[in-house]
Design a protein around this motif. Sequence first.
Motif, PDB file in Angstrom:
ATOM      1  N   ASP A 152     -50.097 -55.202   3.878  1.00 21.06           N
ATOM      2  CA  ASP A 152     -50.774 -54.100   4.560  1.00 21.06           C
ATOM      3  C   ASP A 152     -51.517 -53.190   3.588  1.00 21.06           C
ATOM      4  N   ILE A 153     -50.957 -52.947   2.415  1.00 21.74           N
ATOM      5  CA  ILE A 153     -51.667 -52.126   1.426  1.00 21.74           C
ATOM      6  C   ILE A 153     -52.970 -52.812   1.033  1.00 21.74           C
ATOM      7  N   ARG A 154     -52.912 -54.119   0.852  1.00 20.97           N
ATOM      8  CA  ARG A 154     -54.113 -54.865   0.462  1.00 20.97           C
ATOM      9  C   ARG A 154     -55.158 -54.910   1.572  1.00 20.97           C
ATOM     10  N   ASN A 155     -54.699 -55.075   2.804  1.00 23.34           N
ATOM     11  CA  ASN A 155     -55.625 -55.371   3.898  1.00 23.34           C
ATOM     12  C   ASN A 155     -55.890 -54.209   4.849  1.00 23.34           C
ATOM     13  N   ASN A 156     -55.055 -53.201   4.829  1.00 23.77           N
ATOM     14  CA  ASN A 156     -55.240 -52.050   5.720  1.00 23.77           C
ATOM     15  C   ASN A 156     -54.793 -50.782   5.000  1.00 23.77           C
ATOM     16  N   PRO A 157     -55.459 -50.449   3.883  1.00 26.64           N
ATOM     17  CA  PRO A 157     -54.976 -49.374   3.014  1.00 26.64           C
ATOM     18  C   PRO A 157     -54.985 -47.984   3.636  1.00 26.64           C
ATOM     19  N   THR A 158     -55.723 -47.792   4.732  1.00 24.44           N
ATOM     20  CA  THR A 158     -55.730 -46.468   5.369  1.00 24.44           C
ATOM     21  C   THR A 158     -54.669 -46.335   6.458  1.00 24.44           C
ATOM     22  N   SER A 159     -53.847 -47.361   6.613  1.00 21.83           N
ATOM     23  CA  SER A 159     -52.803 -47.327   7.639  1.00 21.83           C
ATOM     24  C   SER A 159     -51.798 -46.219   7.366  1.00 21.83           C
ATOM     25  N   ARG A 160     -51.283 -45.641   8.431  1.00 24.89           N
ATOM     26  CA  ARG A 160     -50.204 -44.650   8.313  1.00 24.89           C
ATOM     27  C   ARG A 160     -48.838 -45.300   8.496  1.00 24.89           C
ATOM     28  N   ARG A 161     -48.834 -46.619   8.401  1.00 20.33           N
ATOM     29  CA  ARG A 161     -47.585 -47.370   8.567  1.00 20.33           C
ATOM     30  C   ARG A 161     -47.204 -48.133   7.299  1.00 20.33           C
ATOM     31  N   LEU A 162     -47.666 -47.652   6.170  1.00 16.63           N
ATOM     32  CA  LEU A 162     -47.350 -48.301   4.898  1.00 16.63           C
ATOM     33  C   LEU A 162     -45.982 -47.811   4.432  1.00 16.63           C
ATOM     34  N   LEU A 163     -44.943 -48.365   5.017  1.00 17.23           N
ATOM     35  CA  LEU A 163     -43.597 -47.885   4.712  1.00 17.23           C
ATOM     36  C   LEU A 163     -42.560 -48.975   4.923  1.00 17.23           C
ATOM     37  N   PHE A 164     -41.378 -48.718   4.389  1.00 18.75           N
ATOM     38  CA  PHE A 164     -40.209 -49.555   4.694  1.00 18.75           C
ATOM     39  C   PHE A 164     -38.976 -48.667   4.650  1.00 18.75           C
ATOM     40  N   THR A 165     -37.912 -49.139   5.274  1.00 18.54           N
ATOM     41  CA  THR A 165     -36.693 -48.335   5.372  1.00 18.54           C
ATOM     42  C   THR A 165     -35.470 -49.230   5.287  1.00 18.54           C
ATOM     43  N   GLY A 166     -34.373 -48.646   4.876  1.00 13.60           N
ATOM     44  CA  GLY A 166     -33.102 -49.363   4.850  1.00 13.60           C
ATOM     45  C   GLY A 166     -32.150 -48.916   5.930  1.00 13.60           C
ATOM     46  N   TRP A 167     -32.587 -47.965   6.776  1.00 10.36           N
ATOM     47  CA  TRP A 167     -31.695 -47.345   7.751  1.00 10.36           C
ATOM     48  C   TRP A 167     -31.679 -48.166   9.036  1.00 10.36           C
ATOM     49  N   ASN A 168     -30.887 -49.227   9.031  1.00 15.59           N
ATOM     50  CA  ASN A 168     -30.722 -50.089  10.197  1.00 15.59           C
ATOM     51  C   ASN A 168     -29.491 -49.595  10.954  1.00 15.59           C
ATOM     52  N   VAL A 169     -29.701 -48.847  12.014  1.00 11.85           N
ATOM     53  CA  VAL A 169     -28.609 -48.178  12.732  1.00 11.85           C
ATOM     54  C   VAL A 169     -27.536 -49.169  13.176  1.00 11.85           C
ATOM     55  N   ALA A 170     -27.949 -50.352  13.615  1.00 13.34           N
ATOM     56  CA  ALA A 170     -26.999 -51.327  14.139  1.00 13.34           C
ATOM     57  C   ALA A 170     -26.060 -51.875  13.078  1.00 13.34           C
TER      58      ALA A 170
END
Length: 311
Positions: free
Chosen positions: A165-183
Motif C-alpha cells: 500500500d505504501i508503494r501503490n497508494n501512498p496517500t492512503s489513510r490506512r497505512l497501518l498495522f496493529t497487534g490488538w486482536n481482541v479475540a
Amino acid sequence: MPSVSAPHFEHQYLDLLREVWENGDERRDRTGVGTRSLFGPSMRFDLSGDAVPLLTTKRVAWKTAAREMLWFLTGDTNIRELVRQKVHIWTDWPLDRFRRETGEDIDRDAFEARILEDDAFAHAWGDLGPVYGKQWVNWDTYEPAGEGLFRKGKPVNQIAQLVHDIRNNPTSRRLLFTGWNVAELEGMALPPCHMTYQYHVAGGRLSGMLWQRSCDLGLGFAFNAFSAAMLLRMLAQQCDLEPGELVWSAGDAHVYLNHEHLVHEQLSRVPRGRPVLKIGRKPDSIFGYRIEDFEVRDYEPHAHISAPVAV
C-alpha cells in the motif's frame, strides 16, 4: 541530519521521565509493583540523515532490540529462536508460568537450556501465545463453512500489505498495522504494548506514528523507540522513500516504583553524541533483513543502569 547546535533529541524523553516521576498518579498495577503514571504524552524524532532515537544517558542493547524486531517479522511466537540468539527479554513470562504451574523452582539459565535442548519442552513451555509477530504477519481469518460453522480462511499478512500500500497508494489513510486482536488477547503471554503503527508519505519522505497503550519509561521505551525507528527505516528503504519523523505516543506512560534509582541516575546524566543507524543492503523483501545488515555509529552512551522487569 539535525544541526549539532539543535536541542538533543533525548531531552524530551528525560523531561517526560522527570514529569512522570514527580507528578504522575501513583497507583497499584497488574504486577503488584506499583507505578507513577501519566496519560497521553507524545514525542517527535527526526530520522533524517540516518538519525535514530537511541538513548545515550544509559547504554541500550540495540542489537537485542533489533533481533526482537526481526523475530517479530518472522511471525514466530516461541522464545526458542530468541534464546538461541542470546536474547532473554521474553523469557520471564514463560518461566513464570512454568514455575507457577509445575511448582519447580528453576532458574532462568536452566530453563533456557531446556528450551534449547528439548523440542517437546520448548513446544510446551516456550510459546508465548499469539503475540506480536503472529498478528503482524499471520492474522487469522474465518469464512462460513455452512450451517453456522466457520473454517479458517487465508491469514492476513499486515506487513506485506502495508509495503504494497505504501508503494501503490501512498496517500492512503490506512497505512497501518496493529497487534490488538481482541479475540486472542487472553491467549497472549502479554497483550501488545506497542500496539498500533501508522505511516504517512509526504514529499518523498515516510513518517510513522507508534501508539502504545502502555509504556514502561524506565526499561521498555528505549527498545520501543529504537525498534519503531528501525522498522520505519526498513519500510522507507523498501519503498524507495527517505525517512521522515517518528511520532511516539502513549496511553499510560509510567515508571515503576522500584525504578527510583534508575530515574535519579539517568536524570543526573547529560545526553551526548548523535547516534545514527546504517543499513548495509536492500534485501528483496521487508522480510529479508538480517541482523548483520544494521550498524549503529557514533554511539558513546553512559553506562548501563540495571533495573528489574515487572512480570
